[in-house]
Every structure is written in C-alpha cells, then in structure tokens.
Scaffold this motif. Structure first.
Motif, short mmCIF file in Angstrom:
data_model
loop_
_atom_site.label_atom_id
_atom_site.label_comp_id
_atom_site.label_asym_id
_atom_site.label_seq_id
_atom_site.Cartn_x
_atom_site.Cartn_y
_atom_site.Cartn_z
N ASN A 72 16.36 14.25 29.03
CA ASN A 72 16.25 13.96 27.61
C ASN A 72 17.60 14.04 26.91
O ASN A 72 17.93 13.20 26.06
N LEU A 73 18.38 15.05 27.25
CA LEU A 73 19.71 15.19 26.65
C LEU A 73 20.61 14.01 27.01
O LEU A 73 21.33 13.48 26.17
N PHE A 74 20.54 13.60 28.27
CA PHE A 74 21.36 12.49 28.73
C PHE A 74 20.94 11.18 28.07
O PHE A 74 21.78 10.42 27.56
N LYS A 75 19.64 10.93 28.05
CA LYS A 75 19.15 9.68 27.46
C LYS A 75 19.41 9.63 25.96
O LYS A 75 19.59 8.55 25.38
N GLY A 76 19.43 10.77 25.32
CA GLY A 76 19.66 10.83 23.88
C GLY A 76 21.12 10.80 23.49
O GLY A 76 21.44 10.91 22.29
N GLY A 77 22.02 10.68 24.46
CA GLY A 77 23.44 10.62 24.16
C GLY A 77 24.06 11.95 23.81
O GLY A 77 25.19 12.01 23.28
#
Length: 237
Positions: free
Chosen positions: A121-126
C-alpha cells in the motif's frame, strides 16, 4: 592402541537420548483491515483453554527506545515507512516463531499481510521509494527462506471501509485519529486482491472468510458458528 580398560563399560558414555520433536501448534492468522474486528475475534477465542492468542506487537512499535514509531509512521509515512516496516517485519517474524504448549496458536495478522498489504500500500501510494521497496522485499524474502513462517489457516474478517472507519472513531486510539477513508479503502482492496482474488500474491494456506459488517453480538454468533472449523476441534491437534 586402545586398551581393554578404555573400552570397559564404565568408560563408555551412554548414548544421549534424542529429544522427541515438539509438535507444532495449529496456527491461525486473523487478518483484516484496521477496525475489521480482529481484537474482538482474538478476545472471543482467548477464552478457549486450548488456544494461545498472540496479538500484534503494537506495544513494541510504540516504544522503540522511547520512540513511538507507529505514530511517526502515521504522521509522515514517506519519511518513516522503511524504518517502521522493517521493524514490523522483525517483530512479526518473532510472533511466528513464538512457541506455545497449546495445541492452537492464534496470531493477529502475519508477516504475509505486513508485506502484501501494508508495504504494498505504501509503495502503490507513492509513499515509499523504489529503493526502500526493494530493500523491504529482499528482507522479507530472506525471512521467508530462512525462518519458519508456516500458518495453517487464515481467518479473513471482511468489512466495508466505512464500517472500519466508524469503529476506529468509536475506539478513539490516539495514533489512528488521522486515518482517512481512502487509506482504509486501499487496504481493503489489497486484502481482497490477496485473499479473495489472488491477483499478485497467493494465500499461503486455506482462507476462511467471515463478514463482520454487523454488530458485536452478531459477530460473536459468527465466531461461535465457525469455532470448530477455526480450532480444528473435529481433528486431532
């Protein structure tokens, strides 16, 4: 040359008996979004004498040599995500390794959801750079290859993000007050992709889905209805 004396019965050390291998407990991971009812589920099953409940080590995350890393993470995820998620993976590995004399061990979340839902989630959210994501992925892969992260059943508590948000407001935990609905929706989608659709990641074991979009009493009824299935009471543990 050995003398006969050196081979006498008195000088021969008895063969050390091999200790019987300890039987592993049936391990259940309770998964779900923030506010989906995991704590309620754990408290219900804590009353069963054959179960040891191991909650998320939140107390460790809130006090790392005096630093509340959970609060830091919520306040500035782009700054603290690598540090926080590294520590989460370490402490969740400790949860998986924790021994018990009970036939059933029930853990709150797992190393899998830490990686497949929260890091993702952190990665996908930038909010996590590529290099941090790569480092956490390497760390996760090393743990997977070198430690026993086995679980036998996932109980997925499925709840709508708005239900989760309402429960978060009601329980009024300090660190969670800034959690927006969009964050809960994103986590919900990742749990669904992992445990229902298995789009990018595969579930490591069978998954039991329990819908928790209901009141407390109805939730207890659902846990009771699935009690034997969750604890494998119809099988020898």
């Amino acid at each position: 040359m050995l003398s006969l004396k050196s081979l006498s019965v008195e000088n021969v050390k008895p063969t050390q008996k091999r200790q019987p291998k300890k039987k592993k407990p049936f391990t259940v991971a309770v998964e779900g979004n923030i506010g989906s009812g995991k704590s309620t589920c754990l408290e219900y099953f804590r009353k069963q004498k054959q179960v040891e409940v191991v909650p998320e080590p939140v107390f460790k995350w809130k006090d790392v040599k005096g630093y509340n890393t959970l609060e830091l993470m919520y306040k500035d995820a782009s700054r603290w995500s690598l540090a926080f998620q590294s520590y989460v993976q370490l402490t969740m590995a400790e949860v998986h390794r924790k021994e018990t004399d009970c036939p059933v061990k029930m853990i709150e979340r797992s190393l899998y959801s830490a990686r497949y839902c929260f890091v993702e989630n952190l990665f996908k959210g930038g909010l996590m750079p590529d290099v941090d994501y790569a480092i956490l992925s390497e760390w996760y892969n090393w743990i997977q290859e070198n430690e026993d992260m086995h679980i036998d059943l996932i109980v997925y508590l499925q709840a709508k993000p708005v239900t989760c948000q309402n429960r978060i407001k009601m329980r009024n935990r300090h660190e969670e007050q800034s959690v927006p609905l969009e964050y809960l929706q994103s986590l919900n989608d990742l749990h669904e992709d992992w445990l229902i659709k298995e789009n990018k990641f595969k579930a490591p074991c069978p998954v039991l889905v329990i819908n928790t979009d209901c009141g407390l009493n109805d939730m207890y009824k659902k846990f009771d209805a699935h009690r034997d299935e969750i604890l494998q009471l119809n099988k020898e543990n």
